[in-house]
Design an enzyme around this catalytic site. Structure first.
Site, PDB file in Angstrom:
ATOM      1  N   GLU A  41      -6.078 -10.815  -1.500  1.00 29.91           N
ATOM      2  CA  GLU A  41      -6.877 -10.647  -0.261  1.00 29.91           C
ATOM      3  C   GLU A  41      -8.365 -10.625  -0.584  1.00 29.91           C
ATOM      4  O   GLU A  41      -9.122  -9.795  -0.067  1.00 29.91           O
ATOM      5  CB  GLU A  41      -6.465  -9.350   0.461  1.00 29.91           C
ATOM      6  CG  GLU A  41      -4.968  -9.273   0.744  1.00 29.91           C
ATOM      7  CD  GLU A  41      -4.552  -8.086   1.593  1.00 29.91           C
ATOM      8  OE1 GLU A  41      -5.421  -7.420   2.175  1.00 29.91           O
ATOM      9  OE2 GLU A  41      -3.340  -7.832   1.675  1.00 29.91           O
ATOM     10  N   GLU A  86       0.801  -1.236   0.000  1.00 27.51           N
ATOM     11  CA  GLU A  86       0.000   0.000   0.000  1.00 27.51           C
ATOM     12  C   GLU A  86       0.830   1.281   0.000  1.00 27.51           C
ATOM     13  O   GLU A  86       0.582   2.177   0.807  1.00 27.51           O
ATOM     14  CB  GLU A  86      -0.960  -0.023   1.198  1.00 27.51           C
ATOM     15  CG  GLU A  86      -1.862  -1.245   1.194  1.00 27.51           C
ATOM     16  CD  GLU A  86      -2.772  -1.331   2.426  1.00 27.51           C
ATOM     17  OE1 GLU A  86      -2.629  -0.518   3.345  1.00 27.51           O
ATOM     18  OE2 GLU A  86      -3.645  -2.232   2.445  1.00 27.51           O
TER      19      GLU A  86
HETATM   20  C1  XIL Z   1      -6.129  -6.846   8.334  1.00 29.34           C
HETATM   21  C2  XIL Z   1      -6.344  -8.071   9.211  1.00 29.34           C
HETATM   22  O1  XIL Z   1      -7.197  -8.954   8.545  1.00 29.34           O
HETATM   23  C3  XIL Z   1      -6.919  -7.664  10.543  1.00 29.34           C
HETATM   24  O2  XIL Z   1      -6.972  -8.782  11.421  1.00 29.34           O
HETATM   25  C4  XIL Z   1      -6.068  -6.566  11.184  1.00 29.34           C
HETATM   26  O3  XIL Z   1      -6.696  -6.116  12.355  1.00 29.34           O
HETATM   27  C5  XIL Z   1      -5.891  -5.405  10.219  1.00 29.34           C
HETATM   28  O4  XIL Z   1      -5.352  -5.882   9.003  1.00 29.34           O
HETATM   29  N1  XIL Z   1      -5.028  -4.984   3.728  1.00 29.34           N
HETATM   30  C6  XIL Z   1      -3.957  -5.730   4.140  1.00 29.34           C
HETATM   31  C7  XIL Z   1      -4.129  -6.655   5.275  1.00 29.34           C
HETATM   32  O5  XIL Z   1      -2.907  -5.725   3.478  1.00 29.34           O
HETATM   33  O6  XIL Z   1      -2.947  -6.820   6.015  1.00 29.34           O
HETATM   34  C8  XIL Z   1      -5.255  -6.228   6.189  1.00 29.34           C
HETATM   35  O7  XIL Z   1      -5.442  -7.244   7.178  1.00 29.34           O
HETATM   36  C9  XIL Z   1      -6.507  -5.985   5.401  1.00 29.34           C
HETATM   37  C10 XIL Z   1      -6.307  -4.888   4.391  1.00 29.34           C
END
Ligand code: XIL
Length: 370
Positions: free
Chosen positions: A261, A156
């Site tokens: 994701e 990001e």
């Molecule tokens: C999220 C996790 O799923 C949660 O448990 C945590 O509290 C916050 O992060 N983008 C990403 C991930 O790259 O690392 C994030 O994961 C979701 C959004």
């Protein structure tokens, strides 16, 4: 054939398809097309959640760590690492012959404040922060060398308008922090795949920024295997056409595209919510949590249709898309129960709260059986 026998034949075919998909796992359905994975929490990879662990073993051939390899988890204080959970994660993947992903080395979130400060809490200078980044990457990537096969090196780094995010990394080190992170990761494990990972890459301005970034890295001789498109999507968007265009344009830079994701939010959009900024917090309101008592059938079917549509695009790009990873295993574990509103009842994945396959599961498997 009369109308009744046509109907009977059609029912028989759809029953056969349902049986076939009931018996087919996601990893087998997409074998030869792309790997299919899930992000895991400790309950799953330490097998305290036996049902979750069983789903992972049956369905997936690649895993990502939801949190345990983020800086704040693995390296909470300057002088101490917390490797036990990450070790368990990697051991689970090895026991089950999975393609193991590391997430993530350099990010502006879930990174402790001390990282950017000296012992007097004064801001670090460029050389000191580069040194710290180097030590972290060498230690973490080095520990799992040859075991973790691919790393989200930078997560990001872009704003929605495609410019570089003014993170502490950028402010202190400068634009080259991204290239440096990739160099350090490559040095620590030359065989590991290295990725740039971000959300909202369907947004043309942001995508343009990502494409420029990838081209620049490649021109500088940086080793980058794939761009990760997070795909925290909703029932409304992005459209199949937008996802299709994003994959084509990103792949035109000469890297693979991974869907890293994936989830599809069926809940109402909370104010200011766009993309997947984990720092966003919205107050709870009953109208933002409409399905606390269960998911209505029409929404269940809309989710299945939406999953089929997106997997249709991934399937079209198989070979270019080399991995599709869901951000969670069952609806009950999804981060979307707590983001951006805490305590909602969310339904974004293929397995319900009991671990049963949802109609979306069959819809996804059917894409590979056409
Ligand atoms: C999220 C996790 O799923 C949660 O448990 C945590 O509290 C916050 O992060 N983008 C990403 C991930 O790259 O690392 C994030 O994961 C979701 C959004």
């Amino acid at each position: 054939m009369d109308r009744n026998s046509i109907v009977r034949a059609a029912l028989a075919v759809s029953a056969m398809a349902a049986i076939a998909s009931a018996q087919t796992s996601l990893k087998d359905a997409f074998q030869g097309a792309f790997r299919v994975g899930a992000a895991l929490n400790p309950g799953q990879f330490e097998e305290r959640d036996a049902r979750g662990a069983a789903i992972v073993k049956t369905q997936f051939n690649t895993i990502s760590p939801e949190n345990v390899l983020k800086w704040e988890s693995v390296h909470p204080r300057a002088d101490s690492f917390n490797f036990a959970p990450a070790d368990h994660y990697v051991e689970f993947g090895e026991r089950n012959h999975m393609f193991i992903i590391g997430h993530t080395l350099v990010w502006h979130n879930q990174t402790p404040r001390w990282v950017f400060q000296d012992e007097n809490a004064a801001p670090l200078g460029r050389d000191a922060l580069l040194q710290r980044m180097h030590d972290h990457i060498r230690t973490v990537v080095g520990r799992y060398k040859g075991r973790i096969s691919g790393w989200d090196v930078v997560n990001e780094a872009l704003n929605d308008d495609g410019t570089l995010r003014q993170s502490q990394w950028l402010k202190i080190i400068g634009d080259d922090y991204i290239a440096q992170a990739f160099r350090f990761a490559h040095e620590a494990d030359p065989a590991a795949e290295l990725y740039y990972n971000d959300y909202s890459l369907e947004n043309p301005a942001k995508r343009k920024g990502a494409i420029e970034l990838i081209r620049k890295l490649k021109a500088e001789g940086v080793s980058i295997t794939a761009v990760g498109s997070q795909e925290h999507d909703s029932l409304r968007g992005p459209s199949a056409e937008e996802v299709d265009a994003a994959i084509s344009e990103l792949a035109a830079t000469g890297v693979k595209v991974n869907i890293t994701e994936l989830d599809i939010d069926v809940l109402p959009r909370a104010s200011r919510q766009a993309g997947a900024d984990v720092s966003l917090k919205v107050d709870a309101q009953a109208k933002l949590n409409p399905y606390a008592a269960g998911l209505p059938e029409d929404v269940q079917q809309a989710l299945a249709k939406r999953y089929a549509e997106l997997f249709g695009v991934f399937w079209k790009h198989r070979g270019t898309v080399t991995r599709v990873t869901f951000w969670g295993v069952t609806d009950g574990n999804s981060w979307l129960n707590n983001w951006p509103v805490a305590g909602r009842t969310s339904y974004p994945l293929l397995f319900d709260r009991k671990g049963e396959k949802k109609p979306a599961f069959d819809a996804v498997v059917a894409v590979a059986q056409k």
